[in-house]
Motif scaffolding. Structure first.
Motif, PDB file in Angstrom:
ATOM      1  N   TYR A 184       0.833  -1.212   0.000  1.00  0.00           N
ATOM      2  CA  TYR A 184       0.000   0.000   0.000  1.00  0.00           C
ATOM      3  C   TYR A 184       0.866   1.259   0.000  1.00  0.00           C
ATOM      4  O   TYR A 184       0.596   2.210  -0.735  1.00  0.00           O
ATOM      5  N   ALA A 231       1.191   4.210  -2.879  1.00  0.00           N
ATOM      6  CA  ALA A 231       1.024   5.641  -2.612  1.00  0.00           C
ATOM      7  C   ALA A 231       2.238   6.431  -3.102  1.00  0.00           C
ATOM      8  O   ALA A 231       2.097   7.520  -3.671  1.00  0.00           O
ATOM      9  N   ILE A 252      -6.592   3.077   1.374  1.00  0.00           N
ATOM     10  CA  ILE A 252      -6.964   1.855   0.656  1.00  0.00           C
ATOM     11  C   ILE A 252      -8.482   1.757   0.607  1.00  0.00           C
ATOM     12  O   ILE A 252      -9.157   1.852   1.624  1.00  0.00           O
ATOM     13  N   THR A 293      -6.600   2.263  -4.494  1.00  0.00           N
ATOM     14  CA  THR A 293      -6.407   3.416  -3.623  1.00  0.00           C
ATOM     15  C   THR A 293      -7.413   4.506  -3.977  1.00  0.00           C
ATOM     16  O   THR A 293      -7.882   4.602  -5.112  1.00  0.00           O
TER      17      THR A 293
END
Length: 145
Positions: free
Chosen positions: A65, A69, A85, A137
């Motif tokens: 994650y 980003a 998320i 995302t």
């Protein structure tokens, strides 16, 4: 290819130690490859299988994650909100990760919609897949959190 130090990573995403799980990264097109050393003295090992410590699966996902980003921000595709998320699918754990190992994290953008980015993430150790996931995302406004 663009190399990113941990300092540059911290300029791109809001995560900070002790919850920053990326040491360095490289961006090539819409793919990011990062490294993360799993320090043996992490406090989480005191409680996650004492005597036979393992890196929790949720931390492996978090590595993906955070890498996603960073990729989105490095490409200038973030809209100024906080990356969060929205969805995770297809999670598979294939190998245990132990203290002292170095993880290689790879994320690739697979699709985009307004306000959402779709990615595939993988965590490997010594070329062997440890974790794989598909995730999405979204951006949250800081005042809504």
């Amino acid at each position: 290819m663009t190399a990113l130090s941990q300092e540059r990573i911290m300029e791109l995403i809001p995560h900070r130690p002790p919850f920053l799980w990326l040491d360095a990264a490289e961006v090539a097109g819409e793919t990011l490859t990062a490294q993360a050393f799993v320090a043996p003295d992490l406090p989480l090992f005191e409680g996650h299988y004492p005597g036979a410590p393992l890196l929790p699966g949720v931390i492996q996902l978090e590595m993906c994650y955070q890498a996603g980003a960073v990729l989105i921000a490095a490409l200038g595709q973030g809209g100024g909100g906080l990356p969060v998320i929205a969805r995770t699918d297809g999670v598979k754990f294939k190998r245990m990760i132990r203290p002292g190992e170095t993880c290689e994290i790879e994320v690739k953008i697979t699709d985009r919609l307004p306000g959402a980015v779709y990615l595939i993430g993988k965590v490997s150790v010594d070329g062997k897949l440890a974790c794989r996931c598909d995730f999405t995302t979204a951006e949250a406004k800081p005042e809504s959190i």
